[in-house]
Design a protein around this motif. Structure first.
Motif, PDB file in Angstrom:
ATOM      1  N   ARG A  71      -1.092  -9.980   3.188  1.00 40.53           N
ATOM      2  CA  ARG A  71      -1.464  -8.558   3.209  1.00 40.53           C
ATOM      3  C   ARG A  71      -0.551  -7.764   2.262  1.00 40.53           C
ATOM      4  O   ARG A  71      -0.996  -6.876   1.530  1.00 40.53           O
ATOM      5  CB  ARG A  71      -1.343  -7.996   4.628  1.00 40.53           C
ATOM      6  CG  ARG A  71      -2.498  -8.357   5.548  1.00 40.53           C
ATOM      7  CD  ARG A  71      -2.336  -7.674   6.898  1.00 40.53           C
ATOM      8  NE  ARG A  71      -3.444  -7.991   7.775  1.00 40.53           N
ATOM      9  CZ  ARG A  71      -4.595  -7.332   7.807  1.00 40.53           C
ATOM     10  NH1 ARG A  71      -4.776  -6.305   6.972  1.00 40.53           N
ATOM     11  NH2 ARG A  71      -5.557  -7.670   8.638  1.00 40.53           N
ATOM     12  N   LYS A  72       0.721  -8.120   2.276  1.00 44.32           N
ATOM     13  CA  LYS A  72       1.679  -7.424   1.421  1.00 44.32           C
ATOM     14  C   LYS A  72       1.369  -7.671  -0.046  1.00 44.32           C
ATOM     15  O   LYS A  72       1.381  -6.732  -0.855  1.00 44.32           O
ATOM     16  CB  LYS A  72       3.098  -7.903   1.757  1.00 44.32           C
ATOM     17  CG  LYS A  72       4.182  -7.188   0.961  1.00 44.32           C
ATOM     18  CD  LYS A  72       5.570  -7.663   1.383  1.00 44.32           C
ATOM     19  CE  LYS A  72       6.660  -6.940   0.567  1.00 44.32           C
ATOM     20  NZ  LYS A  72       8.015  -7.404   0.964  1.00 44.32           N
ATOM     21  N   LYS A  75      -1.666  -5.716  -1.063  1.00 44.58           N
ATOM     22  CA  LYS A  75      -1.382  -4.295  -1.231  1.00 44.58           C
ATOM     23  C   LYS A  75      -0.745  -4.031  -2.585  1.00 44.58           C
ATOM     24  O   LYS A  75      -0.951  -2.978  -3.196  1.00 44.58           O
ATOM     25  CB  LYS A  75      -0.461  -3.804  -0.102  1.00 44.58           C
ATOM     26  CG  LYS A  75      -1.186  -3.602   1.226  1.00 44.58           C
ATOM     27  CD  LYS A  75      -0.268  -2.987   2.272  1.00 44.58           C
ATOM     28  CE  LYS A  75      -1.029  -2.732   3.572  1.00 44.58           C
ATOM     29  NZ  LYS A  75      -0.151  -2.119   4.608  1.00 44.58           N
ATOM     30  N   ASP A  80      -7.039  -3.150  -0.099  1.00 45.26           N
ATOM     31  CA  ASP A  80      -7.047  -2.908   1.342  1.00 45.26           C
ATOM     32  C   ASP A  80      -8.132  -3.799   1.953  1.00 45.26           C
ATOM     33  O   ASP A  80      -9.295  -3.719   1.556  1.00 45.26           O
ATOM     34  CB  ASP A  80      -7.352  -1.441   1.624  1.00 45.26           C
ATOM     35  CG  ASP A  80      -7.378  -1.139   3.114  1.00 45.26           C
ATOM     36  OD1 ASP A  80      -8.395  -1.477   3.763  1.00 45.26           O
ATOM     37  OD2 ASP A  80      -6.408  -0.558   3.617  1.00 45.26           O
TER      38      ASP A  80
END
Length: 408
Positions: A71-72, A75, A80
């Motif tokens: 997820r990081k 980003k 998203d």
């Protein structure tokens, strides 16, 4: 051929002809998006980075859990996950096209692959002109005579249970390849692994990971015609479910060298994907659902010792329509694209684009069938197919995906 065209090229509108090894290689890639097989002798090249890879662990209940570290990273790309699932995946600008081995992401979008979308998916291959590559390319046998592809008798679940279609999205639209359910050493009897071509999961040096990747085992199991499929329900088209890739891995060589045409990277054009069901499946694995999985032979015999190889796939380029499963059986020859790269298997076969990634199966001295390659390239005019020999690099790709889910 691959959903993305193979690495060899042959002039359009002409039948098969003998070419120099280099020309042959170029002709194959541009013509087919098919699965490739392994090669002869000790040609495997263990050099180079062993693999390139994937992420997002499936839970087996139709959900994919996105690791925090991924997820990081996403980003950092400005991605998203929620917006991605709501349509942001359609953005293919350079920044959003995830390229690196560990950037693969494939959230389930329920219902995306409906019968109409599946029916209209195309092979990503693109044809190219003849490219005369001179010089000694290693061992290359005479061009094989075409072998007419034979339709597999339905139901496919009975006669070819491990075969299916791989669907995905690319900047050009909905795409398709073929794939094969293979055994998972970490989960005997309960495999969720599918073997296909590298060009069916990653665009190679000019792009990144494809999106919305899913596997449909025994696609169109009853062998319905295009007309009959016009109003077919999803359960008729995908009777054993739609299985989304929650991990995918291909060779670093394919990521660094692979292209839509020319043969670059074809000797390393293979991939393994781990799948999870779109809908809950009662905890059953893909192997349990289809009733079997093929072992993979990473030490297949040299060409002179191989009596025959059978390639399977769903060819979609004319004269085929992509809706039916076909097979070709032939004694393989050798095809060498570059002196330093592993020699490839080559067989006569009239399957076209769409068959890319399809499994090549050889029955060993023990009488048991095993996957030894996958369709990678072939001439635009069809007539023959070539696939990579599965050696140490391929084994590294396979084992890395298996180990990733070993504790789950």
């Amino acid at each position: 051929m691959r959903s993305i065209r193979p690495s060899f090229t042959v002039r359009r509108g002409r039948g098969p002809r003998r070419t120099s090894p280099a020309v042959a290689a170029v002709a194959l890639a541009s013509a087919l998006a098919l699965t490739a097989t392994a090669c002869n002798g000790d040609d495997d090249n263990a050099g180079g980075s062993p693999t390139a890879s994937v992420t997002a662990a499936g839970t087996g209940d139709g959900k994919i859990r996105i690791p925090d570290d991924l997820r990081k990273r996403l980003k950092e790309h400005g991605i998203d996950i929620d917006k991605w699932k709501n349509g942001d995946w359609k953005n293919w600008n350079k920044q959003d096209w995830l390229r690196e081995a560990n950037d693969f992401i494939n959230p389930i979008i329920k219902g995306l692959w409906d019968p109409d979308r599946m029916r209209h998916a195309n092979d990503p291959n693109k044809g190219v002109d003849d490219n005369d590559i001179s010089g000694d390319q290693g061992v290359t046998d005479p061009t094989p005579q075409p072998v007419k592809a034979k339709a597999v008798a339905p139901p496919y679940h009975t006669n070819a249970a491990t075969s299916g279609k791989v669907f995905f999205d690319s900047p050009e639209g909905h795409m398709v390849c073929s794939g094969t359910v293979v055994e998972d050493p970490a989960h005997p009897g309960k495999s969720n692994l599918v073997w296909t071509a590298g060009h069916c999961v990653h665009a190679g040096k000019s792009g990144g990971w494809y999106r919305n990747m899913a596997f449909v085992p025994s696609y169109n199991n009853s062998g319905k015609s295009v007309a009959q499929l016009q109003h077919a329900s999803r359960s008729e088209v995908a009777p054993y479910g739609v299985w989304w890739a929650d991990a995918a891995k291909t060779s670093q060589q394919w990521i660094d060298q692979g292209g839509a045409t020319g043969g670059n990277g074809a000797s390393y054009d293979y991939a393994v994907i781990h799948v999870t069901p779109e809908q809950g499946n009662g905890g059953r694995s893909l192997e349990e659902t289809v009733g079997g999985a093929l072992p993979v032979n990473f030490n297949a015999p040299a060409v002179p010792k191989v009596k025959s190889i059978t390639a399977s796939g769903y060819p979609e380029a004319a004269p085929f329509d992509g809706q039916l499963l076909y097979q070709c059986t032939d004694k393989p020859g050798r095809l060498s694209l570059a002196q330093a790269d592993p020699t490839m298997y080559r067989i006569g076969c009239t399957m076209t684009a769409g068959s890319s990634g399809g499994g090549w199966v050889e029955t060993g001295s023990d009488g048991k069938p095993a996957l030894v390659s996958n369709t990678s390239i072939g001439p635009v005019t069809s007539g023959w197919l070539a696939g990579p020999r599965l050696g140490p690099v391929a084994k590294g790709v396979y084992e890395s995906v298996s180990k990733k889910f070993a504790g789950q």
